[in-house]
Write a protein that holds these residues in place. Structure first.
Motif, PDB file in Angstrom:
ATOM      1  N   TYR B 298       0.810  -1.223   0.000  1.00 59.37           N
ATOM      2  CA  TYR B 298       0.000   0.000   0.000  1.00 59.37           C
ATOM      3  C   TYR B 298       0.839   1.267   0.000  1.00 59.37           C
ATOM      4  O   TYR B 298       0.310   2.362  -0.149  1.00 59.37           O
ATOM      5  N   LEU B 299       2.158   1.131   0.160  1.00 62.38           N
ATOM      6  CA  LEU B 299       3.021   2.313   0.205  1.00 62.38           C
ATOM      7  C   LEU B 299       2.888   3.142  -1.067  1.00 62.38           C
ATOM      8  O   LEU B 299       2.548   2.624  -2.125  1.00 62.38           O
ATOM      9  N   PRO B 300       3.172   4.465  -0.958  1.00 57.08           N
ATOM     10  CA  PRO B 300       2.982   5.325  -2.134  1.00 57.08           C
ATOM     11  C   PRO B 300       3.906   4.994  -3.308  1.00 57.08           C
ATOM     12  O   PRO B 300       4.950   4.386  -3.138  1.00 57.08           O
ATOM     13  N   LEU B 301       3.478   5.449  -4.489  1.00 52.73           N
ATOM     14  CA  LEU B 301       4.258   5.277  -5.712  1.00 52.73           C
ATOM     15  C   LEU B 301       5.067   6.537  -5.968  1.00 52.73           C
ATOM     16  O   LEU B 301       4.663   7.620  -5.549  1.00 52.73           O
ATOM     17  N   PRO B 302       6.189   6.423  -6.718  1.00 56.93           N
ATOM     18  CA  PRO B 302       6.740   5.181  -7.256  1.00 56.93           C
ATOM     19  C   PRO B 302       7.551   4.403  -6.211  1.00 56.93           C
ATOM     20  O   PRO B 302       7.622   4.828  -5.059  1.00 56.93           O
ATOM     21  N   ARG B 303       8.127   3.274  -6.604  1.00 53.49           N
ATOM     22  CA  ARG B 303       8.988   2.510  -5.702  1.00 53.49           C
ATOM     23  C   ARG B 303      10.367   2.403  -6.349  1.00 53.49           C
ATOM     24  O   ARG B 303      10.475   2.316  -7.562  1.00 53.49           O
ATOM     25  N   ILE B 304      11.398   2.372  -5.501  1.00 53.56           N
ATOM     26  CA  ILE B 304      12.752   2.174  -6.018  1.00 53.56           C
ATOM     27  C   ILE B 304      12.967   0.661  -6.145  1.00 53.56           C
ATOM     28  O   ILE B 304      12.772  -0.070  -5.172  1.00 53.56           O
ATOM     29  N   VAL B 305      13.339   0.233  -7.334  1.00 56.57           N
ATOM     30  CA  VAL B 305      13.557  -1.198  -7.562  1.00 56.57           C
ATOM     31  C   VAL B 305      14.893  -1.413  -8.276  1.00 56.57           C
ATOM     32  O   VAL B 305      15.443  -0.492  -8.875  1.00 56.57           O
ATOM     33  N   ASN B 306      15.374  -2.654  -8.201  1.00 53.68           N
ATOM     34  CA  ASN B 306      16.584  -2.983  -8.965  1.00 53.68           C
ATOM     35  C   ASN B 306      16.242  -2.971 -10.445  1.00 53.68           C
ATOM     36  O   ASN B 306      15.187  -3.454 -10.837  1.00 53.68           O
ATOM     37  N   ASP B 307      17.158  -2.409 -11.275  1.00 54.70           N
ATOM     38  CA  ASP B 307      16.840  -2.323 -12.709  1.00 54.70           C
ATOM     39  C   ASP B 307      17.315  -3.543 -13.495  1.00 54.70           C
ATOM     40  O   ASP B 307      17.216  -3.580 -14.710  1.00 54.70           O
ATOM     41  N   ARG B 316       6.602   2.644 -11.430  1.00 58.92           N
ATOM     42  CA  ARG B 316       5.431   3.488 -11.214  1.00 58.92           C
ATOM     43  C   ARG B 316       4.120   2.708 -11.162  1.00 58.92           C
ATOM     44  O   ARG B 316       3.061   3.292 -11.015  1.00 58.92           O
ATOM     45  N   GLU B 317       4.217   1.387 -11.293  1.00 59.41           N
ATOM     46  CA  GLU B 317       2.996   0.570 -11.224  1.00 59.41           C
ATOM     47  C   GLU B 317       2.810   0.040  -9.813  1.00 59.41           C
ATOM     48  O   GLU B 317       3.788  -0.239  -9.111  1.00 59.41           O
ATOM     49  N   GLY B 318       1.570  -0.164  -9.418  1.00 58.60           N
ATOM     50  CA  GLY B 318       1.310  -0.691  -8.069  1.00 58.60           C
ATOM     51  C   GLY B 318      -0.158  -0.546  -7.772  1.00 58.60           C
ATOM     52  O   GLY B 318      -0.580   0.418  -7.145  1.00 58.60           O
ATOM     53  N   PRO B 319      -0.989  -1.469  -8.232  1.00 63.87           N
ATOM     54  CA  PRO B 319      -2.447  -1.307  -8.135  1.00 63.87           C
ATOM     55  C   PRO B 319      -2.949  -1.203  -6.705  1.00 63.87           C
ATOM     56  O   PRO B 319      -3.991  -0.605  -6.456  1.00 63.87           O
ATOM     57  N   GLU B 320      -2.202  -1.752  -5.741  1.00 64.57           N
ATOM     58  CA  GLU B 320      -2.686  -1.689  -4.357  1.00 64.57           C
ATOM     59  C   GLU B 320      -2.205  -0.430  -3.641  1.00 64.57           C
ATOM     60  O   GLU B 320      -2.650  -0.144  -2.533  1.00 64.57           O
ATOM     61  N   SER B 321      -1.313   0.304  -4.261  1.00 67.89           N
ATOM     62  CA  SER B 321      -0.729   1.474  -3.597  1.00 67.89           C
ATOM     63  C   SER B 321      -1.784   2.560  -3.358  1.00 67.89           C
ATOM     64  O   SER B 321      -2.771   2.657  -4.077  1.00 67.89           O
TER      65      SER B 321
END
Lengths: 434, 485, 129
Positions: B298-307, B316-321
């Motif tokens: 549920y945390l806000p978007l965007p998220r930092i992820v490994n590329d 920037r995707e995250g339907p539950e955020s």
């Protein structure tokens, strides 16, 4: 490194004075069951030189990106004066007698923002343009009979997303989009006229996310008196140095982003949300306000005022929950406006517009045309295939902000910003490679 | 209108307003002019010159320098403000943030390095707090609280319960109920126990099927550790409710105890408090939110992820955020300063910070408890609360004590908060105060106590050595002049 | 502590004066003392229908904001214009010049269910402890 100015002796001495056998006993109120065993697994301690190497970042050679954060020339005096410890390490000015420096600077900022936006009052900052829009909508909803929020599709996509997040708590407020015309990039006035009503609050960004200047006179005619509440969103504060003050069109609020006034891009933050409105709404405005008054000897003084609207007094009935704002960024804005002056602000804006004009010409000569026919300030929406964009990035050129994710209907395109920080050579280089 | 004429004309102003500095033609600035500006700029809505003062560089510098002389900063002396943790702001952190200045968030290559640093901060904060996931986007503590409560709300709705009640102890910060209201909750005040901490029994009495969460600050605003927190967490979890922690007072327990180990589900930290970033006269701050794994989606978007190539990118995707809470990545330059601070002091430094912060506070408490009323004898950690009860009958109030302290070159402590103590003086020295500064403060408080008994009139007139005397806040609110004419 | 004995009182420290079928309403001396210097008074307009317990407006000082509640059901027929420019009247003359609204009572006998001056005096004593 340690910033704790105590020797082991000092610690023992204090423990003893406090009636403790051992300094460690100071933690006795913390139950053993929740104590953490062993040291935390974090890095350090590292010396300053090692840290400098770790914190090295190199910007690309030529940057043409905007989208609510802009690279502008900031005179050196802004860094020099805002880094004075009396400003940068000071607390919130709740005790006015020793905070007149901060308070007066904020009062001067409020005054200048009110003048630049053409509104009567300004607050002393919010977090950014997106939360400023959200606060504007919340203020509208606190009034009677407003149940819908209309926003143009050409308003910054991130601002609209934040607005939705803030409004999601009240099931009774719906966010509706007002489309733009595919040819001009400007708001669809017909759609606007159909959508607007006394139960709606309407917000429009100008210049919009594509850099296009909206037809504000026609917009004002369509919504003044028809919409229950309306506001203008400004994502590029420098536009206030060149164009007619947005307040002159009669909105209830002018909100937005003032990062362009003296704040570095800083990889995206801190930013500087601003909020301006009419005097009659002053008590419903979120955020801190600085007011003029006197001290016990009749000397002019400043203090935070109308604190009763704020969280620490009204608590659950507060106009907003904001406490810390963007403080020092606001001071930097006041310094910047003072450093540039009226002619300087206008010149900086004209340079940006001229630069965008030159780039557009260079591109036209190569058969590349802007997506929209509407007049632009200093950002232009241009077609650009993703493969080409990656190639440009590899060469050290950032051609703009990609549009496809937020505006799939526009295909592969970018919004390209030109400011006084770019050069003719960079524009030629970009045009040559696109 | 009453009062307005009193203040117009700016009598005896220390430093003239900017509008009264300079004159037309004074500003001689030369700006970068890389482009040729056409004679007639063909854009709609162009206006005449903006209405701001025309000031030379020298006059700008003098004006703001003189304004700074009217201020007090933490480099001048102690700010014993309870729950604000006004510790020393390391200059090295400023140096580490320099490289960020010209970087645009759309410059993907440069942002790769920045995202790596932000990711490191997320991990470090998670370790310090004993939590599983972190978002750095909230721009201040209150923003973090709001974000955290919106996360809980999304989780509650995903679970189908539709609960909307949040329990808040009477010692809570004012932002707590305000943030709940903005997040769409209804708050219910619950009383702390006689020893100053919340009891599991009180919580149990208030628990029902409508409670979504309880917001706690630990240690609380009395400086007292919420010793029943683990039991409270257990009761909440059994009831299907969440425990939110306001991390404003984290400084007291760094490296000693972790909120995640106490049953906290969601919390925020204040970078401008615990992590030494400068207060800037009211901001910018930073209010990262941390959660346990269950709430992470549920945390806000965007998220930092490994590329996938050993670097970092934004997802920037995250339907539950809950969606976005900031237009960009929060106060990035503040996050960078906080990371520099953590790495500069390291794990031993974090623990030493907590120990020295608590010892400094207990040392001061032992010096002052005899002179001033100490409403709660319960042991305290990094801060403690006194009241003005000892001066009943003299006409001296907490406000007088606060104003008098300024004449001793101190910023006053937090006053009239928490609300559970009438006339509260909340004192938090922090760990970066040398003993001599603490002794100087104790002497000032002793002197003020003496004056309260022997010559209370003198205190009513304080402060007398500051740039302005006691400011009339009533006149400010009645006249409501927010701009120059 | 001034508590005129010809008035009615509520637990939220409003006073009410019966004037034929109307109730003139303000806040008590105790209330203005607790709030401190009043800086702003914001009241609902004439013609608003109210139920007992509805907020008819707010009274604001530098340190607090207080709601003012309607002691009875009815309609607001008058709002005191003097308070807009002179909020300090609430501190100076809370029972006289600083009346806030006049409510035409739906039930003219409704005021009798409120506290009288003696009951209010007891109430204030208990609250002050």
């Amino acid at each position: 490194m340690s910033y704790v100015p105590h020797s082991e002796d000092d610690l023992r001495r204090m423990a003893s004075a406090a009636g403790l056998t051992d300094p460690e006993d100071v933690f006795s109120p913390i139950p053993r069951a929740v104590r953490h065993r062993g040291p935390l697994s974090v890095g350090g301690p590292l010396d300053e030189e090692t840290l400098r190497r770790l914190f090295r970042v190199s910007p690309s050679r030529a940057v043409f990106a905007g989208g609510g954060v802009y690279r502008h020339h900031i005179p050196a005096l802004v860094d020099a004066l805002s880094s004075r410890q009396e400003f940068s390490t000071a607390y919130t000015p709740y005790q006015p007698e020793i905070s007149q420096g901060t308070l007066q600077a904020l009062f001067e900022y409020q005054s200048m923002m009110a003048a630049l936006t053409g509104m009567e009052v300004s607050n002393a900052s919010l977090y950014d343009g997106a939360t400023a829009l959200a606060e504007g909508a919340l203020m509208a909803l606190r009034g009677k009979g407003i149940g819908r929020v209309l926003v143009t599709r050409a308003t910054h996509p991130a601002y609209r997303k934040v607005l939705e997040t803030y409004l999601s708590r009240s099931g009774d407020a719906v966010v509706e989009e007002v489309p733009f015309c595919r040819d001009t990039g400007r708001v669809d006035l017909g759609a606007l006229a159909s959508a607007v009503g006394s139960d709606a609050a309407f917000f429009i960004q100008n210049p919009n996310y594509f850099g296009v200047l909206e037809p504000m006179e026609e917009v004002a005619a369509a919504v003044s008196g028809t919409a229950g509440f309306w506001g203008i969103v400004v994502a590029e504060a420098l536009s206030l140095g060149l164009f007619r003050p947005p307040g002159s069109f009669g909105p209830d609020v002018v909100v937005g982003e003032a990062q362009s006034f003296g704040n570095h891009a800083n990889a995206g933050g801190p930013l500087l949300g601003f909020f301006c409105t009419r005097r009659e709404h002053a008590r419903r405005m979120p955020g801190r306000l600085v007011g003029l008054t006197k001290d016990s000897s009749g000397r002019t003084a400043f203090c935070l005022t109308l604190s009763t609207r704020e969280q620490h007094i009204r608590r659950e009935k507060a106009t907003s929950n904001i406490c810390s704002n963007e403080g020092l960024c606001t001071l930097r804005a006041a310094l910047y406006l003072s450093a540039l002056g009226p002619k300087g602000l206008r010149s900086a804006a004209l340079q940006c517009a001229a630069g965008a004009g030159e780039l557009t010409s260079l591109l036209r000569d190569r058969g590349i045309f802007p997506l929209f026919s509407g007049p632009c300030f200093h950002e232009i929406a241009l077609p650009l295939k993703e493969g080409k964009r990656q190639a440009l990035l590899a060469e050290g050129i950032v051609p703009g902000i990609p549009l496809v994710r937020d505006y799939p209907e526009l295909g592969e395109a970018v919004v390209t910003a030109v400011t006084e920080m770019n050069t003719k050579e960079e524009c030629r280089w970009l045009a040559g490679m696109m | 209108m009453a009062g307005r004429d009193d203040v117009a004309g700016f009598p005896l102003i220390r430093e003239p307003l900017l509008k009264d500095v300079g004159a037309p033609g004074r500003n001689r600035r030369v700006l970068p002019a890389p482009f040729d500006v056409p004679q007639a700029v063909d854009l709609p809505g162009i206006a005449v010159l903006p209405d701001i003062p025309d000031v030379s560089e020298v006059e700008t510098v003098r004006h703001f320098t003189r304004l700074s002389d009217l201020n007090y900063g933490v480099d001048n002396g102690m700010y014993p403000l309870g729950s604000c943790t006004m510790k020393y702001n390391p200059k090295m952190a400023e140096a580490m943030a320099e490289a960020l200045k010209p970087v645009h968030p759309g410059d993907e290559a440069a942002m790769g390095s920045v995202l790596g640093l932000l990711f490191l901060l997320q991990q470090h904060l998670g370790e310090i707090c004993g939590m599983d996931a972190c978002s750095l986007w909230p721009a201040a503590g209150a923003h973090g609280e709001l974000t955290g409560m919106m996360v809980i709300r999304r989780a509650v709705d995903a679970g189908g319960s539709g609960r909307r009640k949040v329990l808040i102890p009477d010692t809570a910060h004012g932002t707590n109920p305000a943030s709940c209201a903005v997040a769409g909750f209804v708050t219910e005040n619950i009383p702390s126990g006689p020893s100053g901490f919340l009891t599991a029994q009180t919580v149990e009495e208030h628990l029902d099927g409508g409670v979504a969460a309880l917001m706690i600050t630990n240690p609380n605003t009395l400086g007292i550790f919420e010793e029943e927190i683990s039991e409270i967490a257990r009761l909440l979890h059994e009831n299907g409710s969440y425990l939110y922690m306001d991390g404003a007072n984290l400084n007291a327990i760094l490296g000693v105890a972790r909120p995640g180990d106490m049953g906290v589900d969601c919390m925020h930290v204040n970078l401008h408090k615990t992590f030494a970033t400068p207060h800037g006269g009211g901001g910018p701050g930073g209010g990262p939110v941390l959660v346990k794994e269950g709430l992470a989606p549920y945390l806000p978007l965007p998220r930092i992820v490994n590329d996938g190539h050993g670097g970092f990118a934004l997802d920037r995707e995250g339907p539950e955020s809950i969606g976005m809470v900031h237009s960009c990545l929060g106060n990035v330059a503040i996050s960078i300063r906080a990371l520099a601070y953590i790495l500069s002091i390291g794990p031993s430094g974090l623990r030493e910070t907590a120990k020295a912060a608590c010892l400094n506070a207990n040392y001061l408490r032992s010096r002052l408890a005899g002179l001033y009323d100490l409403p709660y004898p319960t042991p305290t950690l990094h801060e403690f609360v006194l009241s003005d009860r000892a001066f009943k009958g003299t006409g001296v109030s907490t406000m007088d004590v606060a104003k008098a302290l300024m004449d001793f070159s101190f910023h006053p402590p937090t006053v009239y908060f928490p609300l559970v103590v009438g006339g509260a003086l909340m004192i938090e020295p922090t760990e970066t105060e040398p003993i001599e500064e603490l002794d100087r403060f104790a002497l000032a408080m002793e002197e003020i106590a003496r004056r309260a008994r022997e010559n209370p009139e003198e205190l009513h007139g304080a402060p007398v050595t500051t740039p302005v005397g006691r400011v009339d806040e009533v006149l400010a609110a009645r006249s409501l002049i927010l701009t120059w004419p | 502590m001034n508590i005129p004995d010809d008035l009615y009182y509520t637990e939220n420290h409003e006073w009410g004066k019966v004037e034929d079928g109307d109730l003139r309403v303000g806040i008590t001396d105790y209330a203005q003392e607790e709030l401190g210097d009043i800086v702003f008074v914001d009241l609902l307009p004439e013609g608003t229908a109210v139920s007992r317990g509805d907020s008819v407006g707010t009274v604001e000082s530098v340190k607090a904001v207080s709601e003012v509640y309607a002691p009875v059901d009815g309609e607001i027929t008058e709002v005191n214009p003097a308070l807009e420019d002179a909020p300090e009247l609430v501190n100076q003359d809370p029972y006289g010049k600083a009346w806030m609204v006049v409510i035409r009572m739906t039930d003219p006998s409704a005021a009798r269910s409120l506290m009288d001056s003696r009951a209010y005096e007891e109430y204030v004593k208990a609250e002050a402890k």
